[in-house]
Scaffold this motif. Structure first.
Motif, PDB file in Angstrom:
ATOM      1  N   ARG A   7      39.069  33.805  42.472  1.00 28.19           N
ATOM      2  CA  ARG A   7      39.138  34.058  41.068  1.00 28.19           C
ATOM      3  C   ARG A   7      40.581  34.109  40.698  1.00 28.19           C
ATOM      4  N   ASP A   8      41.318  33.030  40.929  1.00 29.46           N
ATOM      5  CA  ASP A   8      42.691  33.185  40.598  1.00 29.46           C
ATOM      6  C   ASP A   8      43.023  32.836  39.187  1.00 29.46           C
ATOM      7  N   ALA A   9      43.954  33.625  38.654  1.00 21.53           N
ATOM      8  CA  ALA A   9      44.377  33.397  37.293  1.00 21.53           C
ATOM      9  C   ALA A   9      45.244  32.168  37.250  1.00 21.53           C
ATOM     10  N   GLY A  19      50.242  33.500  43.329  1.00 23.34           N
ATOM     11  CA  GLY A  19      49.129  33.379  44.255  1.00 23.34           C
ATOM     12  C   GLY A  19      47.907  34.101  43.812  1.00 23.34           C
ATOM     13  N   SER A  20      47.406  33.832  42.654  1.00 27.61           N
ATOM     14  CA  SER A  20      46.193  34.468  42.234  1.00 27.61           C
ATOM     15  C   SER A  20      45.062  33.946  43.066  1.00 27.61           C
ATOM     16  N   SER A  21      43.949  34.657  43.075  1.00 30.39           N
ATOM     17  CA  SER A  21      42.862  34.226  43.919  1.00 30.39           C
ATOM     18  C   SER A  21      42.364  32.882  43.521  1.00 30.39           C
ATOM     19  N   THR A 198      41.584  42.847  45.122  1.00 33.13           N
ATOM     20  CA  THR A 198      40.294  43.471  44.830  1.00 33.13           C
ATOM     21  C   THR A 198      39.159  42.459  44.746  1.00 33.13           C
ATOM     22  N   GLY A 199      39.445  41.219  44.371  1.00 30.15           N
ATOM     23  CA  GLY A 199      38.388  40.228  44.233  1.00 30.15           C
ATOM     24  C   GLY A 199      37.784  39.874  45.569  1.00 30.15           C
ATOM     25  N   SER A 244      44.051  41.727  40.894  1.00 34.66           N
ATOM     26  CA  SER A 244      43.039  40.689  40.725  1.00 34.66           C
ATOM     27  C   SER A 244      43.661  39.302  40.797  1.00 34.66           C
ATOM     28  N   SER A 245      44.973  39.231  40.960  1.00 37.91           N
ATOM     29  CA  SER A 245      45.652  37.937  41.054  1.00 37.91           C
ATOM     30  C   SER A 245      47.022  38.137  41.679  1.00 37.91           C
TER      31      SER A 245
END
Length: 380
Positions: A7-9, A19-21, A198-199, A244-245
């Motif tokens: 779930r990367d931004a 490096g967001s998910s 957290t994701g 979260s990202s």
């Protein structure tokens, strides 16, 4: 990796790529969340499939969004199109990848090839979303490092690329963590704090399990009786940023909220030079994510899809890919850039130091562990 490796931004125009998910991985999703999302569907993806269904020279490839997709398109797509006279239509996504496949008509899948991190690979197989790989069409599979080929099986997807977790830390702080166990040290406890993803809650938990050093690797995660101990270890960490990202992690460092963070090697190595005063150390024993690439059930381009996966497995292709995307790759003949070669495995023995989440086991504890992780986060 998506809610990590989903779930990367997307990257912020005011900041370097982060490096967001979603940037590195698609969003792995629990069985409960997957089935709920599947009921909703994705009309957009199916409509796109119909639009391209008649294009005989188009191969539709689903990848993780953000930086991963950017580097994939820039480093691989043009080369493949030039060599094979095929147009590659890249579909960016994360949480929606599996649900898009499930909700499409059986003979009209939204794409022909898809990336699948361990979570997606497990749940996709359970729902018969992938075609079996015909080995005779993918001769480069012979070059896959044994550990990657054996850890999940290759009947429905072949391991290509991934990244270990690394420890980012501030150079001028009184911390110098070298192992995941160091995140439980008094020095880190007295620091500004720690940032974790957290994701993809399983990566912080696997890191905590490795740091406990009570069993080999992260085997504590594969023993239900030790789950409470792993959760308590994480709860004792001085976590100040539940990210979260990747953007959240970099911002937490900029705002002096944290001095240490658990994150992913590919995004860290690509972006850390854009931030002053930060370095990173990859522990000798760590966890990480890895993509198996799959042919989507119902595609009428199965041969072409397998040809594309064979291309991704080529040692020279992976070596060129590593020049622009600092990931670990599966071919034992990979030639990494000098700055990466000491960190990333090229043999089974080296790869065995990475404890990849075992979804054959975790699936039975997915919701329980996810809820417990969320409870720790909410009470911190």
């Amino acid at each position: 990796m998506a809610a990590g490796p989903h779930r990367d931004a997307e990257t912020d125009d005011a900041k370097p790529a982060t490096g967001s998910s979603t940037d590195s991985r698609a969003n792995p999703t629990s069985r409960r969340r997957f089935l709920s999302a599947a009921a909703v569907g994705s009309a957009t993806a199916i409509a796109g499939c119909a639009e391209l269904a008649g294009g005989e020279e188009t191969l539709r490839v689903s990848v993780w969004s953000g930086n991963y997709a950017d580097r994939f398109e820039e480093g691989l797509v043009t080369q493949y199109e030039d060599e094979h006279d095929v147009e590659v239509d890249v579909h960016r996504g994360w949480d929606d990848i599996l649900t898009d496949i499930q909700n499409a008509p059986e003979d009209e899948p939204p794409f022909d090839v898809t990336v699948a991190e361990g979570n997606f690979y497990y749940y996709g197989r359970q729902d018969d979303l992938f075609e079996p790989i015909r080995e005779e069409n993918v001769p480069n599979a012979d070059g896959i490092i044994d550990y990657y080929a054996e850890m999940r099986g290759t009947e429905y997807g072949l391991p290509v690329d991934g990244a270990p977790c690394t420890i980012i830390h501030r150079e001028d702080a009184d911390v110098d963590p070298e192992t995941w166990g160091d995140l439980s040290s008094e020095t880190v406890a007295d620091s500004e704090g720690i940032g974790v993803d957290t994701g993809f809650w399983w990566y912080p938990l696997y890191a905590a399990a490795i740091g406990m050093d009570e069993d080999e690797g992260a085997e504590e995660m594969h023993d239900e009786e030790l789950h409470e101990d792993v959760l308590e270890t994480l709860e004792e960490w001085n976590v100040e940023s539940w990210a979260s990202s990747g953007e959240d992690i970099w911002q937490a460092f900029d705002n002096e909220v944290i001095d240490v963070a658990q994150w992913y090697y590919d995004q860290t190595a690509a972006d850390i030079d854009d931030y002053d005063g930060l370095t990173h150390t990859m522990p000798e024993e760590t966890t990480g994510w890895f993509n198996n690439w799959c042919v989507v059930q119902g595609t009428d381009r199965r041969d072409e899809a397998e040809e594309f996966i064979n291309f991704l497995l080529d040692a020279e292709v992976q070596s060129e890919w590593a020049e622009t995307h600092p990931m670990m790759f599966s071919n034992e003949e990979i030639d990494y850039p000098e700055e990466l070669e000491d960190d990333l495995p090229t043999t089974t023995e080296e790869a065995e130091t990475i404890a990849f989440p075992d979804w054959e086991y975790l699936a039975d504890h997915d919701d329980e562990l996810s809820d417990a992780f969320s409870s720790i986060q909410q009470s911190s």
